[in-house]
Scaffold this active site. Structure first.
Site, mmCIF file in Angstrom:
data_model
loop_
_atom_site.group_PDB
_atom_site.id
_atom_site.type_symbol
_atom_site.label_atom_id
_atom_site.label_comp_id
_atom_site.label_asym_id
_atom_site.label_seq_id
_atom_site.Cartn_x
_atom_site.Cartn_y
_atom_site.Cartn_z
ATOM 1 N N TRP A 10 0.725 -1.308 -0.100
ATOM 2 C CA TRP A 10 0.154 -0.123 0.126
ATOM 3 C C TRP A 10 0.921 1.274 -0.035
ATOM 4 O O TRP A 10 0.354 2.514 -0.104
ATOM 5 C CB TRP A 10 -0.814 -0.155 1.161
ATOM 6 C CG TRP A 10 -1.864 -1.159 1.234
ATOM 7 C CD1 TRP A 10 -2.033 -2.112 0.127
ATOM 8 C CD2 TRP A 10 -2.919 -1.322 2.172
ATOM 9 N NE1 TRP A 10 -3.152 -2.867 0.525
ATOM 10 C CE2 TRP A 10 -3.563 -2.536 1.915
ATOM 11 C CE3 TRP A 10 -3.381 -0.700 3.248
ATOM 12 C CZ2 TRP A 10 -4.730 -3.201 2.620
ATOM 13 C CZ3 TRP A 10 -4.470 -1.383 4.033
ATOM 14 C CH2 TRP A 10 -4.997 -2.384 3.623
ATOM 15 N N GLU A 97 11.927 2.010 -4.200
ATOM 16 C CA GLU A 97 11.563 3.318 -3.809
ATOM 17 C C GLU A 97 12.611 3.703 -2.699
ATOM 18 O O GLU A 97 13.031 4.719 -2.127
ATOM 19 C CB GLU A 97 10.192 3.528 -3.638
ATOM 20 C CG GLU A 97 9.455 3.601 -4.561
ATOM 21 C CD GLU A 97 8.112 3.186 -4.423
ATOM 22 O OE1 GLU A 97 7.475 3.027 -3.540
ATOM 23 O OE2 GLU A 97 7.243 2.959 -5.499
ATOM 24 N N GLY A 173 4.329 1.827 -11.131
ATOM 25 C CA GLY A 173 3.490 2.894 -11.211
ATOM 26 C C GLY A 173 3.583 3.544 -12.469
ATOM 27 O O GLY A 173 2.828 4.778 -12.654
ATOM 28 N N SER A 213 2.991 -2.505 -12.013
ATOM 29 C CA SER A 213 1.629 -2.056 -12.675
ATOM 30 C C SER A 213 1.039 -3.606 -12.911
ATOM 31 O O SER A 213 0.456 -3.632 -14.051
ATOM 32 C CB SER A 213 1.999 -1.478 -14.314
ATOM 33 O OG SER A 213 2.737 -0.224 -14.037
ATOM 34 N N GLY A 234 1.151 -2.840 -6.359
ATOM 35 C CA GLY A 234 1.169 -1.240 -5.600
ATOM 36 C C GLY A 234 -0.262 -0.844 -5.917
ATOM 37 O O GLY A 234 -1.302 -1.126 -5.235
HETATM 38 P P1 13P Z 1 2.663 -0.480 -8.945
HETATM 39 O O1 13P Z 1 1.793 -1.870 -8.898
HETATM 40 O O2 13P Z 1 1.699 0.571 -8.602
HETATM 41 O O3 13P Z 1 3.159 -0.427 -10.209
HETATM 42 O O4 13P Z 1 3.555 -0.776 -7.815
HETATM 43 C C1 13P Z 1 4.519 -1.881 -7.807
HETATM 44 C C2 13P Z 1 5.158 -1.872 -6.571
HETATM 45 O O5 13P Z 1 6.234 -1.081 -6.237
HETATM 46 C C3 13P Z 1 4.760 -3.004 -5.527
HETATM 47 O O6 13P Z 1 5.858 -2.608 -4.613
#
Ligand code: 13P
Length: 250
Positions: A10, A97, A173, A213, A234
């Site tokens: 999250w 991140e 993302g 994604s 995510g």
């Molecule tokens: P998204 O699914 O938003 O691309 O993020 C992936 C993620 O970083 C999960 O840890």
């Protein structure tokens, strides 16, 4: 042999009441299938409140990071025993991140990995190349380096319980998912790296999730691939309907 694991990260979203609502909604869409594992990773302050919602449902709880020391003067940080007391069994380690924004190095990731394993929790080790690294033909080399560095000082029995998440930075993302083939190829490469470090049994047993994604529309195709053992999700994990469809993938 490798039980699929569907995990929601999250990130820094949700207040405590919002997190509890989301957990309740996900729980309502969870069929309790024992053939797959489901993990929610809310922000630290939401862990305990979400744990109370999940109860004995079988949906597991994970943290997004931790500090590798047991306790002490580390203002703002959270330790493994604190996470355990909040109901966690898993910890995400080395998310891109954390690496890019908070400067976590390979050696810090390795310390966190050892802290999680020595506390008998399950690390979800994230690895993945940037777009520039992929364009330069360095993706496999970068991922091999990240896996090897994180496994420094990790023994075979600990490696066996660990989970790896391949999350190409360019797919996080962005709405641009790696193709099932791209992901499967990199997962096979990660198995070769694990084979070199620990031998075939570990290479065949460690679960490797794909992240970047993942959504309700692409999960089925990704999960068909032999080397993809689950997903770390995510954005789509913040929408109960989407995440429920993901955990009930076909
Ligand atoms: P998204 O699914 O938003 O691309 O993020 C992936 C993620 O970083 C999960 O840890």
């Amino acid at each position: 042999m490798r039980k699929p694991l569907l995990a929601g990260n999250w990130k820094m979203n949700m207040t405590i009441p919002q997190a509890q609502d989301l957990a309740r909604a996900i729980l309502a869409g969870f069929r309790g299938d024992t053939g797959r594992e489901v993990l929610l990773c809310p922000p630290a302050v939401c862990l305990s409140p979400v744990h109370r919602i999940l109860g004995q449902s079988g949906i597991m709880l994970g943290a997004q990071t931790l500090h590798h020391e047991a306790s002490g003067a580390y203002t703002g940080e959270v330790s493994l025993e604190m996470l355990r007391s909040a109901g966690c069994t898993h910890v995400i380690i080395g998310h891109s991140e954390r690496r890019a924004i908070f400067g976590e190095s390979d050696s810090l990731v390795a310390r966190k990995m050892r802290a999680v394993l020595s506390g008998r929790m399950v690390p979800l080790l994230c690895v993945g190349e940037t777009l520039a690294e992929r364009k330069a033909g360095q993706a496999e080399e970068v991922v091999a380096r990240q896996v090897s560095a994180a496994c420094a000082g990790v023994g075979t029995s600990d490696a066996l319980v660990s989970v790896i998440a391949y999350e190409p930075v360019w797919a996080i993302g962005t709405g641009e998912t790696a193709t099932p083939e791209q992901a499967d190829d990199m997962h096979a490469h990660i198995r070769r790296v694990l084979g070199g470090l620990y031998g075939e049994q570990v290479a065949d047993s460690v679960r490797i999730l794909y992240g970047g994604s993942v959504n309700e529309k692409n999960v089925d195709e990704l999960m068909k691939k032999p080397n993809i053992d689950g997903a770390l999700v995510g954005g789509a994990s913040l929408k109960a309907e989407s995440f429920a469809r993901i955990i009930n993938y076909k």
